[in-house]
Enzyme design. Structure first.
Site: not given
Ligand SMILES: Cc1cc2nc3c(=O)[nH]c(=O)nc-3n(C[C@H](O)[C@H](O)[C@H](O)COP(=O)(O)O)c2cc1C
Ligand SMILES: Cc1cc2nc3c(=O)[nH]c(=O)nc-3n(C[C@H](O)[C@H](O)[C@H](O)COP(=O)(O)OP(=O)(O)OC[C@H]3O[C@@H](n4cnc5c(N)ncnc54)[C@H](O)[C@@H]3O)c2cc1C
Ligand SMILES: Cc1cc2nc3c(=O)[nH]c(=O)nc-3n(C[C@H](O)[C@H](O)[C@H](O)COP(=O)(O)OP(=O)(O)OC[C@H]3O[C@@H](n4cnc5c(N)ncnc54)[C@H](O)[C@@H]3O)c2cc1C
Ligand SMILES: Cc1cc2nc3c(=O)[nH]c(=O)nc-3n(C[C@H](O)[C@H](O)[C@H](O)COP(=O)(O)O)c2cc1C
Ligand code: FES
Ligand code: FES
Lengths: 312, 261, 312, 261
Positions: A73, A105, A136, A197, A250, A271
């Site tokens: 993303n 956040n 980010c 992470i 994940g 996430g």
């Molecule tokens: C579509 C999307 C938008 C995200 N936006 C943010 C964000 O605004 N701020 C942030 O700290 N992390 C953001 N993340 C990261 C997630 O919070 C998370 O750290 C990361 O995706 C790993 O977890 P997951 O594998 O369960 O998705 C985003 C992730 C995705 C997929």
């Protein structure tokens, strides 16, 4: 709270949670849409979308691309700005779900930006805690730059901890040679804990155009593909630093939650799995007791204590 | 109410090379789907974590059936093309906002413009408009003769013109040519379009300012429910500012003057 | 060589290849087993298992663990030692497949070890090129330590380039904050090119024992899960450095090969996919012409030239 | 010849809770499988990239069928348990070295020791030994009554003793107890064992030095063909040195004095 629920309780600074499960930032908006699908009071907490000092459209589209067991993303921190978030998004969410701890956040492109947002949003009557997003990968300035440099990460954290009246959890970047070094530097600034992470930097290309699929060229990799990397980084940070960790990366099911807690997490954010199945969080919460039984885990507090070498 | 419905495959038919019609049995059929809404289909292989969005082509509440029509364009649709009767699928829906039709009266005259895999949601729209005794005219574009499908189904609603890009069937030319040739003379109470971006831009320009001209937009999606911000479009009112519309929840159907395609 | 084949030719220093496909080091042994399954002369080249100065058993077992669309390995550079490799493994392979360029993977725990192995194995009558493995995450000393420090990577490369009489390709680690910095440092030592990526460090835990699954605790993540990270790193290295790249990381099919070449690779190695399907390399070679047709790619040399901005 | 065979599911039967017998049609049945060899099965979901190794429980060359018997223990076997007749699977094989039996003569006396999901390859072994008119005695261990399977099938080969860990069926106790109680008196031309590591170590110790005592080892595998070095065991001759045996190609069947379990 019933006995069954008590098995799932976890305590972190500023966060006394009925269970360790919370949707991760960027994967649940400000709770409006998920709140129409199920009762968010079931959740341990919620990590709302990044807040920046001014409204941001974010990056151009395409903003997402699929990868094997994962996705990229490059949303680019789209958000309506801290003013609207404080004036509308948070009050609406609190009004509808009064049992739901909110973790905000916070992102920015300069230290003064971060500090201003932390001061404005970081008040106990508004939210329970801040997740300081220094990692980010999808914005040109700020974001990851702070998260990969121990000095910058330390100084930013220190300023934000001073500015906020709620506990500050610092979100670490996986895109570093040695995360222990960053964690130890940040720890000196006395945050409440870490979240990790954030996403790994990745790319996909379109075979027709021979160009990157994402308008931003690169994006952040998340989803099941990154689980083993997240487990390793959480374990590494835990091995050098006693601060609590909200783990993420994940996680898809109750087994993954337990595995992440064994690795070192004290609570777990979900996430990408919300994007595959918006009901995943309540499902995991419902499944946890059975899966805990299967692996002879009496309570999550026990699991954490035993992991930390404390006899229970 | 949006739910993650488990549906059972009733049948899968190849309408034309690479174009499949999938009939699904399940309670989603009685979830109050409106024409133009879509569903988000879980690909039955966990390597694929993003669901695939498809417009609902037909709703049969009595039989508790819905139909999807899709073209095989990549890995997800390739796997979908292999599902068999009795297989189960997870289908999240109904999603988004459909075509506004409440304002139409019997005998009102309506133009439907569809291209390729933009046709499916327009078919359910046609069924609803037929019930309302609205008069329809159809302009349907396809790339080539062998990819034509549902011509007769649409013809049952009213006068139907078909064009192909290469002229192998029907009129040769673009939608603009077709509009200029066949539909210029008439006034329409409403226009509904769904198809490739080029077609939708052409229709938006052609009918600019019309109070009831709608397009159904496409975008790369992840969640389909408004939580991820993947599918945003700039608005025509604020083309460079932070305003946006999400295709998945604010659309996929928009008034032609609302969003920047 | 037929016309059809010519579309697949690629040229790299020391490697004039009939096609860009080669099994990656550690995923094809020394060619013995695959050589019983198909004619290895079909391959562009082969990257044999790491050679160290002395025989190594490697790590204890379990050495592998599955992850979503990927796997962790902690083999620990098991190999019979450079003497036996030079005396038996290489001659046997050459005798059986005389059209097959051999790339030897060299590892060690000190600069002198690396240099000694490069001198012994790096002779044109034995092999076509060396892949200098400064990025193995699964050994306690050496390996990745060299690959994450620009100074150490530069000095080791310089010494090995001097010791070897064949082109040296340096295998870069993905476990770094900025791979461009490492690549630029290594480039100053005049290697023939780069190979990347080696594996990402990851972990899995056993819910029953609450311990890491791998005896080595951590392992290297490979397979489709890492493809987007590999594409990004290859693209980053290509953006700062003109040297040729043998790309690898999650490639599973002909489409992935083309995507990696668009990202910046000049040839492509296939690792984990051989473990899922030992016939994957000849399958990809057979599929390439059709998939190239589908995306209007006349020849791979054209694709590379256009990517590099050279008009053809 | 090792190939990646495409096989078609003939039937899948649940022999006991979580224990399934899968009958597969395909040319692998005529690939010259020996008893004790295994196949590496691709899980039909691409999220799972490692194949799963299973001993061949029965070969029927005439019908071009093989049988696998497996227990659902994790995600891969959970997916396998859902495959239906007519589904296709990819099966790499035949792999490894089976049980040496050429030296046996009619009337020779043989002991077969099996535990749980160690039984499958021993069943095909029993069929071959029966053809050779070898006399067999069987010691089969299971965790508990409800997980007992194939007792009658083995009983058809000769005298069969069953034990369960919890004593809910047959003799209660370990394999060592059973050996001491029932099999001490006899001399065997060969011993073949397959089961949990504890069982195989016990058998190795009990028959240490026997010229024809074999165990079939288990190990976490990736490739199954000797190219990845995942599945190594130290040798008894060089327990700390660099020597090793690969379960997938040097085994899975080893003489009891060859490898360190
Ligand atoms: C579509 C999307 C938008 C995200 N936006 C943010 C964000 O605004 N701020 C942030 O700290 N992390 C953001 N993340 C990261 C997630 O919070 C998370 O750290 C990361 O995706 C790993 O977890 P997951 O594998 O369960 O998705 C985003 C992730 C995705 C997929
Ligand atoms: C609201 C909406 C309704 C749709 N209705 C239909 C329909 O009725 N019939 C039909 O054939 N197609 C329809 N589409 C397009 C359809 O979603 C894509 O063709 C499909 O997702 C391609 O999946 P794939 O795995 O085969 O392609 P891949 O290219 O392998 O997919 C990779 C990723 O890109 C996304 N993607 C690829 N092409 C498109 C596209 N054109 N639009 C959006 N996302 C895309 C996929 O969803 C997936 O996330 C619709 C799209 C939207 C947004
Ligand atoms: C040569 C050989 C023959 C076998 N024959 C049989 C048989 O006939 N019947 C039967 O029920 N089982 C047999 N097994 C064990 C069988 O391979 C595992 O039970 C199976 O791989 C588990 O897969 P899973 O996805 O359900 O488990 P998961 O735990 O989800 O698998 C995760 C990973 O660990 C591996 N793994 C887990 N358990 C084992 C194990 N016990 N041995 C080796 N790898 C394991 C898997 O292959 C996979 O790579 C055999 C193993 C070997 C090595
Ligand atoms: C089982 C296994 C063993 C490996 N051994 C080596 C090795 O000896 N030397 C080396 O440089 N890389 C080794 N690698 C890394 C691969 O060569 C390759 O860089 C990596 O796996 C990424 O490619 P892939 O995703 O196609 O596997 C090994 C990888 C695997 C899976
Ligand atoms: S697809 Fe997630 S917001 Fe529209
Ligand atoms: S499983 Fe790969 S060498 Fe044995």
């Amino acid at each position: 709270m019933t006995n069954e629920n008590a098995r799932l309780n976890v305590d972190l600074p500023g966060l006394t949670l009925k269970n360790p499960i919370m949707p991760a930032s960027g994967c649940c908006g400000f709770g409006e849409e998920l709140g129409n699908l199920y009762d968010l009071n079931q959740l341990g907490a919620i990590m709302i979308k990044a807040a920046t000092s001014r409204p941001r459209f974010g990056n151009e589209t395409p903003r997402v691309s699929e990868t094997p067991s994962g996705m990229l993303n490059a949303i680019g921190l789209q958000n309506p700005g801290v003013d609207e978030i404080v004036a509308e998004k948070i009050p609406n969410l609190k009004a509808k779900f009064n049992q739901l701890p909110i973790i905000a956040n916070v992102a920015g492109s300069s230290e003064s930006d971060y500090v201003a947002v932390c001061r404005q949003i970081g008040q106990p009557e508004k939210i329970a805690a801040i997740e300081l997003n220094i990692s980010c990968p999808n914005v040109a300035h700020g974001g990851m730059e702070f998260g990969v440099d121990p000095e910058a990460a330390y100084s930013l954290t220190k300023a934000c901890v001073a500015a906020a009246n709620v506990p500050v959890y610092v979100k670490l970047s996986p895109n570093v040679t040695d995360i222990r070094e960053i964690a130890q530097a940040v720890a000196k600034a006395n945050p409440a804990g870490f979240t990790l992470i954030n996403t790994l930097v990745g790319m996909r290309f379109d075979l027709n155009t021979k160009q990157p699929i994402l308008a931003n060229r690169t994006g952040g990799l998340s989803g099941p593909a990154v689980l083993p990397v997240a487990l390793r980084l959480i374990n590494q940070v835990k091995s050098v630093c006693d601060l609590p960790i909200i783990g993420m990366g994940g996680v898809n099911c109750a087994k993954d939650v337990l595995e992440m807690m064994i690795a070192g997490a004290d609570a777990v954010a979900i996430g990408t799995a919300n994007l595959t199945d918006p009901f995943v969080c309540p499902k995991i919460i419902a499944d946890l007791p059975n899966v805990m039984d299967q692996y002879h885990i009496t309570s999550l507090k026990d699991l954490i204590a035993q992991r930390n070498g404390v006899s229970v | 109410m949006i739910k993650d419905y488990t549906v059972t495959v009733e049948q899968q038919v190849e309408l034309a090379p690479t174009i499949f019609e999938l009939t699904l049995n399940g309670a989603i059929a009685t979830a109050g789907i409106t024409a133009g809404q879509f569903v988000n289909v879980k690909i039955p292989d966990d390597q694929y974590i993003l669901r695939r969005p498809f417009g609902v082509a037909e709703v049969n509440e009595t039989k508790a059936q819905i139909k999807l029509i899709y073209r095989v364009v990549g890995e997800g649709t390739e796997i979908m093309a292999k599902v068999q009767p009795d297989d189960q699928l997870k289908v999240l829906g109904p999603l988004g906002h459909g075509f506004p039709i409440d304002f139409l009266q019997p005998k009102d005259r309506v133009l439907i413009v569809g291209g390729g895999t933009g046709l499916p949601p327009l078919y359910e729209l046609g069924r609803r408009l037929q019930q309302k005794q609205v008069q329809m005219e159809m302009a349907l574009g396809f790339p080539t003769r062998e990819r034509v499908f549902y011509e007769h189904e649409f013809a049952a609603f009213g006068e139907t013109y078909v064009s192909t890009d290469d002229g192998t069937y029907g009129i040769q030319g673009t939608i603009i040519d077709l509009l200029n040739q066949k539909f210029k003379a008439h006034e329409y109470q409403a226009i509904y379009a769904c198809g490739p971006r080029g077609l939708e831009i052409a229709v938006s320009n052609y009918f600019a300012g019309h109070p009831n001209a709608y397009i159904s937009a496409e975008a790369r999606m992840a969640c389909g429910i408004g939580i991820c911000n993947a599918c945003v479009l700039h608005t025509k009112a604020d083309p460079n500012g932070p305003s946006e519309k999400k295709v998945c929840v604010d659309g996929p159907v928009f008034h032609i003057d609302e969003v920047l395609l």
